[in-house]
Design a protein around this motif. Structure first.
Motif, PDB file in Angstrom:
ATOM      1  N   HIS A 102       0.980  -1.197   0.130  1.00 54.35           N
ATOM      2  CA  HIS A 102       0.135  -0.002   0.018  1.00 54.35           C
ATOM      3  C   HIS A 102       0.902   1.082  -0.080  1.00 54.35           C
ATOM      4  O   HIS A 102       0.712   2.363  -0.809  1.00 54.35           O
ATOM      5  CB  HIS A 102      -1.013  -0.071   1.157  1.00 54.35           C
ATOM      6  CG  HIS A 102      -1.666   1.255   1.588  1.00 54.35           C
ATOM      7  ND1 HIS A 102      -2.735   1.560   0.820  1.00 54.35           N
ATOM      8  CD2 HIS A 102      -1.393   2.345   2.346  1.00 54.35           C
ATOM      9  CE1 HIS A 102      -3.373   2.780   0.954  1.00 54.35           C
ATOM     10  NE2 HIS A 102      -2.535   3.208   2.007  1.00 54.35           N
ATOM     11  N   TRP A 103       2.068   1.165   0.870  1.00 58.02           N
ATOM     12  CA  TRP A 103       2.818   2.406   0.807  1.00 58.02           C
ATOM     13  C   TRP A 103       3.289   2.492  -0.382  1.00 58.02           C
ATOM     14  O   TRP A 103       3.474   3.735  -1.024  1.00 58.02           O
ATOM     15  CB  TRP A 103       3.795   2.000   2.040  1.00 58.02           C
ATOM     16  CG  TRP A 103       4.418   3.242   2.550  1.00 58.02           C
ATOM     17  CD1 TRP A 103       4.464   3.522   3.917  1.00 58.02           C
ATOM     18  CD2 TRP A 103       5.564   4.117   2.226  1.00 58.02           C
ATOM     19  NE1 TRP A 103       4.940   4.671   4.021  1.00 58.02           N
ATOM     20  CE2 TRP A 103       5.720   4.931   3.175  1.00 58.02           C
ATOM     21  CE3 TRP A 103       6.267   4.011   1.021  1.00 58.02           C
ATOM     22  CZ2 TRP A 103       6.925   5.982   2.976  1.00 58.02           C
ATOM     23  CZ3 TRP A 103       7.175   5.185   0.876  1.00 58.02           C
ATOM     24  CH2 TRP A 103       7.264   6.100   1.829  1.00 58.02           C
ATOM     25  N   LEU A 104       3.923   1.640  -1.238  1.00 54.83           N
ATOM     26  CA  LEU A 104       4.631   1.789  -2.481  1.00 54.83           C
ATOM     27  C   LEU A 104       3.662   2.150  -3.484  1.00 54.83           C
ATOM     28  O   LEU A 104       4.029   2.999  -4.204  1.00 54.83           O
ATOM     29  CB  LEU A 104       5.343   0.172  -2.858  1.00 54.83           C
ATOM     30  CG  LEU A 104       6.600  -0.211  -2.296  1.00 54.83           C
ATOM     31  CD1 LEU A 104       7.068  -1.543  -2.421  1.00 54.83           C
ATOM     32  CD2 LEU A 104       7.849   0.809  -2.396  1.00 54.83           C
ATOM     33  N   GLU A 105       2.416   1.807  -3.313  1.00 55.50           N
ATOM     34  CA  GLU A 105       1.434   2.155  -4.461  1.00 55.50           C
ATOM     35  C   GLU A 105       1.329   3.594  -4.448  1.00 55.50           C
ATOM     36  O   GLU A 105       1.149   4.465  -5.381  1.00 55.50           O
ATOM     37  CB  GLU A 105       0.262   1.426  -3.942  1.00 55.50           C
ATOM     38  CG  GLU A 105      -0.948   1.925  -5.095  1.00 55.50           C
ATOM     39  CD  GLU A 105      -2.293   1.523  -4.362  1.00 55.50           C
ATOM     40  OE1 GLU A 105      -3.486   2.118  -5.045  1.00 55.50           O
ATOM     41  OE2 GLU A 105      -2.398   0.774  -3.664  1.00 55.50           O
ATOM     42  N   GLU A 155      -2.960   6.060   6.834  1.00 55.95           N
ATOM     43  CA  GLU A 155      -2.405   4.896   7.276  1.00 55.95           C
ATOM     44  C   GLU A 155      -0.952   5.093   7.188  1.00 55.95           C
ATOM     45  O   GLU A 155      -0.198   4.476   7.992  1.00 55.95           O
ATOM     46  CB  GLU A 155      -3.092   3.737   6.467  1.00 55.95           C
ATOM     47  CG  GLU A 155      -4.320   3.270   6.656  1.00 55.95           C
ATOM     48  CD  GLU A 155      -5.340   4.168   5.963  1.00 55.95           C
ATOM     49  OE1 GLU A 155      -6.717   4.044   6.502  1.00 55.95           O
ATOM     50  OE2 GLU A 155      -4.914   5.026   5.125  1.00 55.95           O
ATOM     51  N   MET A 156      -0.515   5.776   5.986  1.00 53.67           N
ATOM     52  CA  MET A 156       1.210   6.026   5.797  1.00 53.67           C
ATOM     53  C   MET A 156       1.276   6.854   6.875  1.00 53.67           C
ATOM     54  O   MET A 156       2.537   6.579   7.511  1.00 53.67           O
ATOM     55  CB  MET A 156       1.153   6.333   4.541  1.00 53.67           C
ATOM     56  CG  MET A 156       1.049   5.358   3.336  1.00 53.67           C
ATOM     57  SD  MET A 156       0.867   5.943   1.713  1.00 53.67           S
ATOM     58  CE  MET A 156       2.634   6.561   1.470  1.00 53.67           C
ATOM     59  N   TRP A 157       0.703   7.770   7.155  1.00 51.94           N
ATOM     60  CA  TRP A 157       1.175   8.833   8.122  1.00 51.94           C
ATOM     61  C   TRP A 157       1.288   8.462   9.633  1.00 51.94           C
ATOM     62  O   TRP A 157       2.285   8.589  10.095  1.00 51.94           O
ATOM     63  CB  TRP A 157       0.159   9.946   8.233  1.00 51.94           C
ATOM     64  CG  TRP A 157       0.596  11.070   8.891  1.00 51.94           C
ATOM     65  CD1 TRP A 157       0.552  11.495  10.025  1.00 51.94           C
ATOM     66  CD2 TRP A 157       1.383  12.388   8.346  1.00 51.94           C
ATOM     67  NE1 TRP A 157       0.940  12.694  10.510  1.00 51.94           N
ATOM     68  CE2 TRP A 157       1.617  13.352   9.360  1.00 51.94           C
ATOM     69  CE3 TRP A 157       2.043  12.708   7.048  1.00 51.94           C
ATOM     70  CZ2 TRP A 157       2.517  14.432   9.292  1.00 51.94           C
ATOM     71  CZ3 TRP A 157       2.698  13.989   6.817  1.00 51.94           C
ATOM     72  CH2 TRP A 157       2.934  14.793   7.621  1.00 51.94           C
ATOM     73  N   GLU A 158       0.375   7.613  10.017  1.00 53.18           N
ATOM     74  CA  GLU A 158       0.379   7.062  11.154  1.00 53.18           C
ATOM     75  C   GLU A 158       1.504   5.903  11.288  1.00 53.18           C
ATOM     76  O   GLU A 158       2.303   5.817  12.287  1.00 53.18           O
ATOM     77  CB  GLU A 158      -0.981   6.295  11.465  1.00 53.18           C
ATOM     78  CG  GLU A 158      -0.847   5.676  12.972  1.00 53.18           C
ATOM     79  CD  GLU A 158      -2.312   4.957  13.283  1.00 53.18           C
ATOM     80  OE1 GLU A 158      -2.587   4.305  14.163  1.00 53.18           O
ATOM     81  OE2 GLU A 158      -3.322   5.283  12.360  1.00 53.18           O
ATOM     82  N   GLY A 159       1.611   4.964  10.342  1.00 53.55           N
ATOM     83  CA  GLY A 159       2.584   3.893  10.429  1.00 53.55           C
ATOM     84  C   GLY A 159       4.169   4.650  10.194  1.00 53.55           C
ATOM     85  O   GLY A 159       4.823   3.913  11.197  1.00 53.55           O
ATOM     86  N   THR A 160       4.255   5.637   9.761  1.00 50.76           N
ATOM     87  CA  THR A 160       5.684   6.346   9.536  1.00 50.76           C
ATOM     88  C   THR A 160       5.902   6.962  11.101  1.00 50.76           C
ATOM     89  O   THR A 160       6.988   6.803  11.595  1.00 50.76           O
ATOM     90  CB  THR A 160       5.803   7.411   8.682  1.00 50.76           C
ATOM     91  OG1 THR A 160       5.227   6.770   7.332  1.00 50.76           O
ATOM     92  CG2 THR A 160       7.090   8.075   8.505  1.00 50.76           C
ATOM     93  N   ALA A 161       4.768   7.303  11.545  1.00 49.78           N
ATOM     94  CA  ALA A 161       5.190   8.004  12.852  1.00 49.78           C
ATOM     95  C   ALA A 161       5.598   6.998  13.893  1.00 49.78           C
ATOM     96  O   ALA A 161       6.268   7.156  14.825  1.00 49.78           O
ATOM     97  CB  ALA A 161       3.747   8.843  13.338  1.00 49.78           C
ATOM     98  N   LYS A 162       4.743   5.652  13.889  1.00 48.62           N
ATOM     99  CA  LYS A 162       4.849   4.571  14.748  1.00 48.62           C
ATOM    100  C   LYS A 162       6.397   4.100  14.620  1.00 48.62           C
ATOM    101  O   LYS A 162       7.254   3.796  15.477  1.00 48.62           O
ATOM    102  CB  LYS A 162       4.087   3.593  14.543  1.00 48.62           C
ATOM    103  CG  LYS A 162       2.443   4.039  14.961  1.00 48.62           C
ATOM    104  CD  LYS A 162       1.755   2.650  14.944  1.00 48.62           C
ATOM    105  CE  LYS A 162       0.464   2.991  15.544  1.00 48.62           C
ATOM    106  NZ  LYS A 162      -0.473   1.922  15.018  1.00 48.62           N
ATOM    107  N   LEU A 163       6.786   4.212  13.354  1.00 49.85           N
ATOM    108  CA  LEU A 163       8.281   3.575  13.130  1.00 49.85           C
ATOM    109  C   LEU A 163       9.336   4.444  13.543  1.00 49.85           C
ATOM    110  O   LEU A 163      10.279   3.992  14.306  1.00 49.85           O
ATOM    111  CB  LEU A 163       8.301   3.828  11.312  1.00 49.85           C
ATOM    112  CG  LEU A 163       9.814   3.565  11.075  1.00 49.85           C
ATOM    113  CD1 LEU A 163      10.208   1.895  11.168  1.00 49.85           C
ATOM    114  CD2 LEU A 163       9.843   3.624   9.441  1.00 49.85           C
TER     115      LEU A 163
END
Length: 266
Positions: A151-154, A213-221
């Motif tokens: 999803h991120w790559l897309e 989803e990308m924003w939240e996932g990157t913040a968690k990373l």
């Protein structure tokens, strides 16, 4: 001809885990029959569906996208495939470059020439880049499922060339260095606000394409950065990330304009 297979037989034939098969079922992608005792039984049609899921995942589709495709729901498949092709093209270019360096080195060795410093440096540089990519993959695999990565790559395909460039990384390092030099400073100060605005201006390419989803996932990373710091270099330290997080929270609470944000966040 396959009439029906148990889940253990499907695992042996496909190489998938039983956990993966159950997960696909929970997502509505598979519908195995049940015996009187409740055991799953997979028909030939279900086996074919499993092969389709595996193939579509390799093409870069997320499970939700695969489900929409199976259900004949609207899906911008052309955009998705173009994004995946862009990623594969970038990877192919890197492989071709490394291959060319190896062939050049071997050609000189075969002709009796010593391996010169320039060629050796080129090979070392390519090796370092490949190791960096592998380290990033190891970290990403810890925090994102394969579906989330697809999803991120897309969505991020249009910015990947810029995002992965040495020039862009150097911009982050330059900003991070100035922030480190200014610390400690109050998170609600004018100087902190200026740094936050610089940060989000540099982040703008990502902000334009990032989904929630990308924003939240990157913040968690990056919140977990102390766990992997030193393995890879994102261009800033966990100390800088923590400060920017605090300063951003303070700036938004005060109603300040912090710079470009995703449209859905406005």
């Amino acid at each position: 001809m396959i009439d029906s297979l148990t889940i253990n037989e499907v695992v042996r034939r496909t190489g998938l885990t039983s956990r993966a098969l159950r997960f696909y079922e929970a997502r509505g992608l598979l519908s195995p029959l049940r015996t009187g005792s409740g055991r799953r039984v997979y028909s030939a049609a279900q086996i074919e569906r499993i092969h389709q899921i595996v193939t579509l995942k390799k093409a870069g589709l997320s499970l939700s996208q695969i489900g929409r495709l199976f259900d004949n729901k609207p899906l911008d498949l052309a955009h998705l495939l173009r994004g995946q092709l862009a990623v594969l093209s970038a990877e192919a270019d890197e492989i071709a470059m490394a291959r060319n360096n190896l062939e050049t080195a071997l050609s000189r060795i075969d002709s009796g020439e010593p391996l010169d410093a320039a060629t050796l440096c080129s090979l070392v540089k390519d090796g370092e880049e490949n190791m960096t990519q592998e380290n990033w993959k190891q970290v990403i695999d810890r925090y994102y499922t394969p579906e989330e990565q697809a999803h991120w790559l897309e969505n991020a395909a249009p910015i990947l060339p810029e995002f992965s460039s040495d020039k862009y990384l150097e911009q982050w390092k330059e900003l991070s260095g100035r922030i480190e030099a200014a610390l400690p400073m109050p998170a609600d100060s004018e100087q902190a606000l200026a740094f936050v605005r610089e940060w989000f201006a540099l982040l703008e390419p990502f902000s334009k394409v990032a989904t929630p989803e990308m924003w939240e996932g990157t913040a968690k990373l990056y919140q977990s950065m102390p766990e992997w710091e030193g393995q890879i270099d994102p261009g800033f330290s966990s100390n800088v990330w923590q400060f920017i997080s605090q300063a951003t929270t303070a700036a938004r609470a005060a109603g300040h304009d912090i710079g470009p944000l995703p449209a859905w966040m406005s």
